[in-house]
Design a protein around this motif. Structure first.
Motif, mmCIF file in Angstrom:
data_model
loop_
_atom_site.group_PDB
_atom_site.id
_atom_site.type_symbol
_atom_site.label_atom_id
_atom_site.label_comp_id
_atom_site.label_asym_id
_atom_site.label_seq_id
_atom_site.Cartn_x
_atom_site.Cartn_y
_atom_site.Cartn_z
ATOM 1 N N ASN A 1 -60.999 118.525 113.520
ATOM 2 C CA ASN A 1 -61.575 117.593 114.487
ATOM 3 C C ASN A 1 -62.144 118.237 115.744
ATOM 4 N N GLU A 2 -61.632 119.410 116.115
ATOM 5 C CA GLU A 2 -62.115 120.001 117.358
ATOM 6 C C GLU A 2 -61.919 121.509 117.411
ATOM 7 N N LEU A 3 -62.786 122.136 118.199
ATOM 8 C CA LEU A 3 -62.635 123.537 118.561
ATOM 9 C C LEU A 3 -61.992 123.521 119.942
ATOM 10 N N VAL A 4 -60.941 124.319 120.134
ATOM 11 C CA VAL A 4 -60.213 124.315 121.402
ATOM 12 C C VAL A 4 -60.128 125.733 121.951
ATOM 13 N N PHE A 5 -60.456 125.876 123.234
ATOM 14 C CA PHE A 5 -60.352 127.152 123.929
ATOM 15 C C PHE A 5 -59.471 126.976 125.155
ATOM 16 N N HIS A 6 -58.382 127.753 125.227
ATOM 17 C CA HIS A 6 -57.486 127.758 126.386
ATOM 18 C C HIS A 6 -57.717 129.039 127.173
ATOM 19 N N PRO A 7 -58.216 128.949 128.410
ATOM 20 C CA PRO A 7 -58.417 130.169 129.200
ATOM 21 C C PRO A 7 -57.085 130.773 129.618
ATOM 22 N N ASP A 8 -57.080 132.101 129.806
ATOM 23 C CA ASP A 8 -55.864 132.772 130.270
ATOM 24 C C ASP A 8 -55.459 132.280 131.653
ATOM 25 N N LEU A 9 -56.429 132.045 132.510
ATOM 26 C CA LEU A 9 -56.143 131.577 133.864
ATOM 27 C C LEU A 9 -56.840 130.247 134.092
ATOM 28 N N GLY A 10 -56.159 129.328 134.712
ATOM 29 C CA GLY A 10 -56.748 128.028 135.012
ATOM 30 C C GLY A 10 -56.465 127.007 133.922
ATOM 31 N N ASN A 11 -56.835 125.778 134.212
ATOM 32 C CA ASN A 11 -56.566 124.668 133.293
ATOM 33 C C ASN A 11 -57.834 124.070 132.714
ATOM 34 N N ASN A 12 -58.940 124.797 132.759
ATOM 35 C CA ASN A 12 -60.204 124.267 132.254
ATOM 36 C C ASN A 12 -60.303 124.465 130.746
ATOM 37 N N ILE A 13 -59.508 123.706 130.011
ATOM 38 C CA ILE A 13 -59.485 123.807 128.557
ATOM 39 C C ILE A 13 -60.778 123.209 128.015
ATOM 40 N N VAL A 14 -61.414 123.939 127.105
ATOM 41 C CA VAL A 14 -62.657 123.480 126.481
ATOM 42 C C VAL A 14 -62.298 122.866 125.137
ATOM 43 N N ARG A 15 -62.657 121.604 124.950
ATOM 44 C CA ARG A 15 -62.432 120.895 123.687
ATOM 45 C C ARG A 15 -63.773 120.356 123.218
ATOM 46 N N ILE A 16 -64.187 120.792 122.031
ATOM 47 C CA ILE A 16 -65.461 120.342 121.484
ATOM 48 C C ILE A 16 -65.198 119.630 120.171
ATOM 49 N N ASP A 17 -65.538 118.365 120.128
ATOM 50 C CA ASP A 17 -65.391 117.576 118.908
ATOM 51 C C ASP A 17 -66.326 118.153 117.848
ATOM 52 N N THR A 18 -65.796 118.468 116.664
ATOM 53 C CA THR A 18 -66.624 119.092 115.627
ATOM 54 C C THR A 18 -67.757 118.178 115.165
ATOM 55 N N SER A 19 -67.609 116.875 115.351
ATOM 56 C CA SER A 19 -68.693 115.963 114.948
ATOM 57 C C SER A 19 -69.901 116.075 115.877
ATOM 58 N N GLU A 20 -69.732 116.698 117.053
ATOM 59 C CA GLU A 20 -70.838 116.887 117.995
ATOM 60 C C GLU A 20 -71.656 118.141 117.703
ATOM 61 N N ILE A 21 -71.135 119.037 116.867
ATOM 62 C CA ILE A 21 -71.819 120.301 116.603
ATOM 63 C C ILE A 21 -72.980 120.056 115.643
ATOM 64 N N LYS A 22 -74.180 120.344 116.125
ATOM 65 C CA LYS A 22 -75.396 120.119 115.336
ATOM 66 C C LYS A 22 -75.848 121.368 114.602
ATOM 67 N N GLU A 23 -75.613 122.538 115.213
ATOM 68 C CA GLU A 23 -76.043 123.793 114.617
ATOM 69 C C GLU A 23 -75.208 124.923 115.204
ATOM 70 N N ILE A 24 -74.978 125.961 114.396
ATOM 71 C CA ILE A 24 -74.252 127.140 114.837
ATOM 72 C C ILE A 24 -75.188 128.335 114.693
ATOM 73 N N THR A 25 -75.416 129.057 115.791
ATOM 74 C CA THR A 25 -76.282 130.229 115.758
ATOM 75 C C THR A 25 -75.556 131.411 116.397
ATOM 76 N N GLU A 26 -76.190 132.579 116.358
ATOM 77 C CA GLU A 26 -75.656 133.776 116.991
ATOM 78 C C GLU A 26 -76.779 134.487 117.724
ATOM 79 N N ASN A 27 -76.429 135.182 118.796
ATOM 80 C CA ASN A 27 -77.414 135.967 119.517
ATOM 81 C C ASN A 27 -76.691 137.009 120.361
ATOM 82 N N THR A 28 -77.348 138.132 120.603
ATOM 83 C CA THR A 28 -76.760 139.147 121.480
ATOM 84 C C THR A 28 -76.949 138.778 122.950
#
Length: 160
Positions: free
Chosen positions: A74-101
């Motif tokens: 249901n979601e991708l979750v990122f917990h930062p080492d410092l702070g409480n700004n947890i990033v939660r991305i609902d997988t249904s919102e992801i339209k495309e996955i790309t890569e770049n340098t």
């Protein structure tokens, strides 16, 4: 002020900063463990691992940081080492996955940033251990979400 005192203050500051960083990592890991314990067996797609948030074009902020990242159906979750700004991305919102340098004007020594393209032209970047694994798993989940959405739409149309 003597050079020895300045050096002592500098070293003390570095030690305190390291202690703060290590405490932040431990707290982030403990919070992730609590969250995962609450998941239903089989919901975890990629287990928690070290990762890096590389910022976003909007919504999630631009401050880059290291932390712990994991993926459920249901979601991708990122917990930062410092702070409480947890990033939660609902997988249904992801339209495309790309890569770049390059991402948000930054280049990381040739390492590729995994970029999630969301609605309203929002892009979110992460650096993970194995981009190919993440990309494959995310594409499988997002394809499944798209198929489920199409199925529920066609099912609703069949009953009207």
């Amino acid at each position: 002020m003597s050079p020895h005192l300045i050096t002592l203050i500098g070293v003390t500051g570095l030690v305190l900063l390291l202690m703060l960083l290590l405490r932040g990592r431990k707290e982030a890991l403990e919070q992730v463990k609590r969250e995962i314990a609450g998941l239903v067996e089989g919901d975890l797609v990629i287990a928690p691992q070290r990762g890096s948030f590389r910022g976003s074009t909007s919504k999630y902020g631009v401050i880059k940081c290291d932390g712990i990242i994991y993926l459920t159906y249901n979601e991708l979750v990122f917990h930062p080492d410092l702070g409480n700004n947890i990033v939660r991305i609902d997988t249904s919102e992801i339209k495309e996955i790309t890569e770049n340098t390059w991402f948000l004007g930054a280049y990381r020594g040739g390492r590729r940033v995994l970029i999630l393209n969301l609605p309203d032209q929002v892009q979110v970047g992460f650096m993970v251990i194995d981009n190919e694994q993440w990309k494959t798993k995310l594409e499988a989940i997002t394809d499944k979400n798209i198929c489920s959405a199409n199925l529920s739409v066609s099912t609703n149309n069949d009953h009207t």
